[in-house]
Design a protein around this motif. Structure first.
Motif, PDB file in Angstrom:
ATOM      1  N   CYS A 185      19.504  12.740  24.125  1.00 25.67           N
ATOM      2  CA  CYS A 185      20.065  11.269  24.773  1.00 25.67           C
ATOM      3  C   CYS A 185      19.417  10.348  23.694  1.00 25.67           C
ATOM      4  CB  CYS A 185      19.378  11.192  25.952  1.00 25.67           C
ATOM      5  SG  CYS A 185      20.401  12.588  27.505  1.00 25.67           S
ATOM      6  N   ARG A 187      21.767   7.349  21.720  1.00 26.01           N
ATOM      7  CA  ARG A 187      22.587   6.186  22.640  1.00 26.01           C
ATOM      8  C   ARG A 187      21.221   4.658  22.235  1.00 26.01           C
ATOM      9  NH1 ARG A 187      23.108  10.386  26.973  1.00 26.01           N
ATOM     10  NH2 ARG A 187      24.936  10.771  26.747  1.00 26.01           N
ATOM     11  N   GLY A 206      14.151  14.753  30.429  1.00 21.98           N
ATOM     12  CA  GLY A 206      13.964  13.506  31.024  1.00 21.98           C
ATOM     13  C   GLY A 206      12.642  14.013  31.684  1.00 21.98           C
ATOM     14  N   PHE A 243      10.689  13.645  34.653  1.00 17.70           N
ATOM     15  CA  PHE A 243      11.395  14.997  35.337  1.00 17.70           C
ATOM     16  C   PHE A 243      12.108  16.078  35.632  1.00 17.70           C
ATOM     17  CE2 PHE A 243      15.902  16.123  36.045  1.00 17.70           C
ATOM     18  CZ  PHE A 243      16.275  15.048  37.225  1.00 17.70           C
ATOM     19  N   TYR A 264      11.498  16.967  39.549  1.00 12.75           N
ATOM     20  CA  TYR A 264      12.741  17.485  40.130  1.00 12.75           C
ATOM     21  C   TYR A 264      12.873  18.441  39.584  1.00 12.75           C
ATOM     22  CZ  TYR A 264      12.105  12.928  41.827  1.00 12.75           C
ATOM     23  OH  TYR A 264      12.078  11.315  42.518  1.00 12.75           O
ATOM     24  N   ILE A 316      16.803  19.289  40.259  1.00 16.88           N
ATOM     25  CA  ILE A 316      17.999  19.389  39.705  1.00 16.88           C
ATOM     26  C   ILE A 316      18.124  19.480  38.362  1.00 16.88           C
ATOM     27  CG2 ILE A 316      18.826  17.070  39.259  1.00 16.88           C
ATOM     28  CD1 ILE A 316      17.570  15.804  42.068  1.00 16.88           C
ATOM     29  N   MET A 364      20.735  21.102  35.781  1.00 16.43           N
ATOM     30  CA  MET A 364      21.409  20.661  34.125  1.00 16.43           C
ATOM     31  C   MET A 364      21.606  21.434  33.406  1.00 16.43           C
ATOM     32  SD  MET A 364      20.280  17.113  35.012  1.00 16.43           S
ATOM     33  CE  MET A 364      20.623  15.923  33.013  1.00 16.43           C
ATOM     34  N   VAL A 388      22.678  13.513  37.556  1.00 17.25           N
ATOM     35  CA  VAL A 388      22.104  13.876  38.058  1.00 17.25           C
ATOM     36  C   VAL A 388      23.198  13.666  39.515  1.00 17.25           C
ATOM     37  CG1 VAL A 388      20.363  12.867  39.863  1.00 17.25           C
ATOM     38  CG2 VAL A 388      19.539  12.726  37.652  1.00 17.25           C
ATOM     39  N   ASN A 429      13.230   7.506  39.831  1.00 18.10           N
ATOM     40  CA  ASN A 429      11.818   8.589  39.681  1.00 18.10           C
ATOM     41  C   ASN A 429      13.072  10.057  39.448  1.00 18.10           C
ATOM     42  OD1 ASN A 429       9.314   8.173  39.582  1.00 18.10           O
ATOM     43  ND2 ASN A 429       9.584   6.625  41.835  1.00 18.10           N
ATOM     44  N   ALA A 430      14.613   9.136  39.750  1.00 22.61           N
ATOM     45  CA  ALA A 430      15.167  10.840  40.019  1.00 22.61           C
ATOM     46  C   ALA A 430      16.222  10.745  38.729  1.00 22.61           C
ATOM     47  CB  ALA A 430      15.996  11.641  41.007  1.00 22.61           C
ATOM     48  N   SER A 431      15.795  10.367  38.021  1.00 26.25           N
ATOM     49  CA  SER A 431      16.591  10.457  36.476  1.00 26.25           C
ATOM     50  C   SER A 431      15.712  10.611  35.323  1.00 26.25           C
ATOM     51  CB  SER A 431      16.938   8.813  36.186  1.00 26.25           C
ATOM     52  OG  SER A 431      17.067   7.987  35.137  1.00 26.25           O
ATOM     53  N   THR A 432      16.758  11.260  34.252  1.00 24.34           N
ATOM     54  CA  THR A 432      16.499  11.775  32.843  1.00 24.34           C
ATOM     55  C   THR A 432      15.931  10.441  31.861  1.00 24.34           C
ATOM     56  OG1 THR A 432      18.454  12.110  31.632  1.00 24.34           O
ATOM     57  CG2 THR A 432      17.148  13.743  33.445  1.00 24.34           C
ATOM     58  N   PHE A 433      16.557   9.628  32.483  1.00 21.69           N
ATOM     59  CA  PHE A 433      17.168   7.887  31.246  1.00 21.69           C
ATOM     60  C   PHE A 433      17.522   9.165  29.921  1.00 21.69           C
ATOM     61  CE2 PHE A 433      12.510   6.410  32.416  1.00 21.69           C
ATOM     62  CZ  PHE A 433      12.995   5.178  33.447  1.00 21.69           C
ATOM     63  N   CYS A 434      19.227   9.108  30.107  1.00 25.79           N
ATOM     64  CA  CYS A 434      19.354   9.764  29.553  1.00 25.79           C
ATOM     65  C   CYS A 434      20.628   8.580  28.927  1.00 25.79           C
ATOM     66  CB  CYS A 434      20.735  11.301  30.189  1.00 25.79           C
ATOM     67  SG  CYS A 434      22.141  10.695  30.946  1.00 25.79           S
TER      68      CYS A 434
END
Lengths: 259, 472
Positions: free
Chosen positions: A146, A150, A183, A186, A190, A193, A197, B326, B362-367
């Motif tokens: 990623c 990006r 992540g 992450f 989590y 989740i 993925m 997510v 917080n529940a993000s991979t920052f993709c």
């Protein structure tokens, strides 16, 4: 040799990255070889980490503390190159933002940012590398990590160089631009989740039919390799630089060392 | 609505193990993303429009008070009323007073996220007024007494057979043996029932996609035409909108509308774009006798000028959640309040507090995929990081994570010590893992090895080997 460097000789500071240093030193040596092939002199200044774990956890003070060292250590090289879009992105995109409220460091951070690159895009876009002298038998698929994709626009460069590897064919990965679920913290904060993925990602990798998965970031590679082996999917996992540097003779990531 | 955002982890866990939800989310993954991609690619100036739209909203936000006052003047001049409401409670009471003075027993509603935000339906029911949702998705979830799970497709968490089941349980006065297996039949049944509600309603409440300062108009876009019937048939029309919906001119709206549907559903334009300006004028064939605008702040003005300022550019297209890995794994209900996905992860802590909604950013991979498709170029990951910074400043978050980060920072600030620790760690793990190449379990790494193997290090760190090579 077609790889006549477009630019004049230059001094590159290799930002090894913590995961390459710890898990996959082969990638560091592959990066050194590719950079030297591109006419660069490579030095490896004292270093630890780029500070991203603290930065993305919201701990700016600690992120700055680590980032200051990087800025100082790489002050006198022409370029800073990392075999990672994530750490490269941290240096290139986020250092200036991190120090935006600190004028005495902001300028140095910007100066570092401008000279910082991800390895493969540096070879192609800055050094004008068009092909590599490498051989790899088999079909590979490529996951676009990623941050590289990006933040730094890494997309065609690895594919362009991979096409010049003798014996190699590319099978595009369905959903190649979808996050693998790593992540950073992450994946442990989590895990359920993240698991969904990376399970979806493993299924896409299996569907690609390729025998080898490549990508440009150790975090994603460890995550995907760990899931593929847990699921028993027989796909070898490597950093793209290993193949491009003709150093894919080591056991792949997560594979037994039978020597 | 009552938030369960603090229980995001449990909500997510349940969602991941709900096969019906997962089946429904499959449609999202393969529908919205591809349609948006095709629509954006077909418009050569799409990227340029994103810049222009961002600039329009930036300008508006920088002069928000001025534009809101111009808007109010125009609404008043067209015979309408404007009610400024600081909080959800004020907005609810204002709407209740309007309904009471109209003697309303039934209220029809167009889709409105602000109505969800102020929990309007429950409130009106308590006061003896029947609210009827007229957007098909909203109607379905109202029957199920569920909140929306998506900001433009509120019932996206359901499958067609779930809807059939809901209609059979709710519409008990219809023959039990009627055929409802086709989507068409479901739509027809809802349409027939809603038709009588449209005619019976005393007040119609709609949201607004935009408020236009130049004309005092509000705009809604729909694909079902339900908004038109909601606002033209009853004698009172209430527009319920948050204050950042204002834009300067009709021309500006036209520009942003070119992005909205393309980013949302991949349509070039929504089926209906409805402009309403004031009540019915002498000579008009239809339209309401009274026209009210309820303008809600509810925490937004406090975001102005902060690191979350740019969030107020959001036009609620849903592209961020449609592209979020997510969101597509856990669905909208897991987020626990009105706004899910990346935009919710930034907006929700701003509206209900970071203590309650701390998990969301917080529940993000920052993709970064959300930012890359946002028509208004909102830097969503950056703002999620800002929420994490606020949490650290306030000492929120688990102590173990803080301790771990402290230990890491101690080492990472001491290169020689760090090198030694890495050398020892890589050496030990490399030797232990050499035969299998990976670990199925590791102490202190359960978060990782619970779901995937940990590949073993090669053995010696790069820096150790590099130092040796350079000594030779």
């Amino acid at each position: 040799m077609e790889n006549t460097p477009a630019a004049s000789p230059c001094r590159v500071g290799l930002f090894v990255t913590c995961l390459v240093d710890l898990f996959r030193p082969t990638v560091g040596f592959a990066a050194v070889k590719l950079l030297e092939d591109a006419g660069c002199t490579v030095v490896v200044p004292q270093q630890t980490c780029c500070g991203q774990p603290a930065y993305n956890s919201g701990d700016k003070a600690r992120a700055k503390q680590v980032a200051r060292q990087v800025i100082a250590a790489f002050a006198d090289v022409d370029y800073v190159v990392a075999p990672s879009g994530s750490c490269g992105g941290m240096l290139h995109e986020h250092y200036p933002e991190l120090f935006a409220d600190e004028p005495e460091t902001a300028l140095a951070a910007q100066h570092l940012a401008k000279r910082s690159h991800e390895l493969i895009s540096f070879l192609v876009d800055v050094r004008g590398m068009k092909r590599v002298d490498a051989r790899f038998e088999g079909a590979v698929t490529y996951h676009d990590s990623c941050s590289g994709l990006r933040e730094l626009g890494v997309k065609q460069q690895p594919r362009q160089l991979l096409r010049s590897v003798e014996g190699l064919s590319i099978r595009e990965l369905p959903g190649a631009e979808t996050c693998c679920g790593f992540g950073g913290t992450f994946c442990v904060k989590y895990p359920a989740i993240s698991d969904r993925m990376v399970t979806d990602k493993a299924e896409d990798i299996r569907r690609s039919g390729a025998g080898t998965l490549l990508a440009g970031d150790m975090g994603c590679l460890l995550n995907m390799a760990g899931k593929l082996s847990r699921l028993g999917v027989p796909v070898a996992v490597r950093h793209v630089a290993e193949v491009l540097a003709d150093m894919a003779d080591r056991p792949s990531i997560g594979a037994p060392d039978r020597k | 609505m009552q938030s369960t955002s603090h229980a995001f982890k449990d909500n997510a866990q349940r969602a991941l193990h709900d096969p019906r939800l997962q089946r429904a989310m499959e449609n999202l993954r393969h529908g919205f993303q591809e349609r948006r991609r095709v629509a954006a690619a077909a418009l050569p100036e799409f990227e340029q429009l994103r810049d222009i739209a961002r600039d329009i909203k930036n300008h508006t936000l920088a002069n928000l008070d001025w534009y809101l006052e111009r808007y109010e003047e125009k609404v008043l001049a067209s015979g309408g009323h404007v009610h400024w409401c600081r909080t959800a409670a004020e907005a609810r009471e204002t709407i209740l007073a309007i309904c009471r003075s109209a003697g309303a027993r039934t209220v029809t509603k167009g889709k409105s996220m602000i109505a969800e935000e102020i929990a309007l339906n429950d409130f009106l029911e308590e006061k003896g007024i029947e609210p009827v949702e007229t957007d098909l998705g909203e109607y379905i979830i109202q029957l199920r007494r569920e909140p929306p799970s998506h900001i433009i497709a509120p019932a996206v968490h359901l499958n067609q057979d779930d809807v059939e089941d809901t209609f059979r349980r709710s519409h008990t006065d219809l023959p039990a043996d009627r055929s409802l297996g086709e989507a068409r039949e479901l739509c027809d049944e809802a349409r027939t029932i809603l038709r009588s509600k449209f005619l019976a309603a005393d007040v119609g409440i709609t949201g607004a996609n935009f408020l236009i300062a130049e004309t005092g108009s509000s705009i809604i876009v729909t694909n079902e035409g339900n908004g038109d019937l909601t606002q033209t048939l009853p004698k009172v029309h209430v527009v319920l909108a948050s204050l950042e919906k204002v834009v300067p001119t009709l021309e500006d709206v036209s520009t942003i509308l070119r992005l909205l549907a393309r980013s949302a559903t991949g349509q070039e334009f929504s089926s209906y774009t409805t402009v309403s300006t004031g009540p019915r004028r002498p000579g008009d064939l239809d339209g309401p006798q009274e026209y009210h605008v309820v303008l809600l702040d509810n925490g937004r003005s406090a975001m102005l000028g902060t690191e979350f300022h740019e969030m107020l550019r959001c036009i609620r297209c849903s592209a961020c959640m449609n592209h979020c890995p997510v969101y597509s794994a856990v669905g909208g209900h897991a987020y626990g309040w009105v706004y899910p996905g990346p935009m919710g992860a930034v907006l929700t802590p701003g509206l209900i507090g970071i203590d309650e909604a701390g998990h969301l950013p917080n529940a993000s991979t920052f993709c970064g995929r959300c930012e890359s498709v946002c028509p208004m170029k909102i830097p969503l990951p950056k703002m999620m990081r800002h929420w994490r910074e606020r949490q650290v400043e306030r000492g929120l978050g688990p102590a173990a994570a803080r301790w771990g980060l402290g230990a890491w920072a101690f080492l990472a600030s001491r290169p020689a010590l760090y090198g030694l620790a890495a050398k020892l760690g890589a050496g030990v793990l490399g030797r232990l893992g050499r035969r299998k190449g990976r670990f199925a379990a590791l102490p202190l790494a359960g978060g990782w090895t619970g779901v995937r193997d940990m590949p073993a290090p090669e053995g010696r760190t790069f820096r150790d080997q590099w130092a040796e090579r350079n000594r030779r």
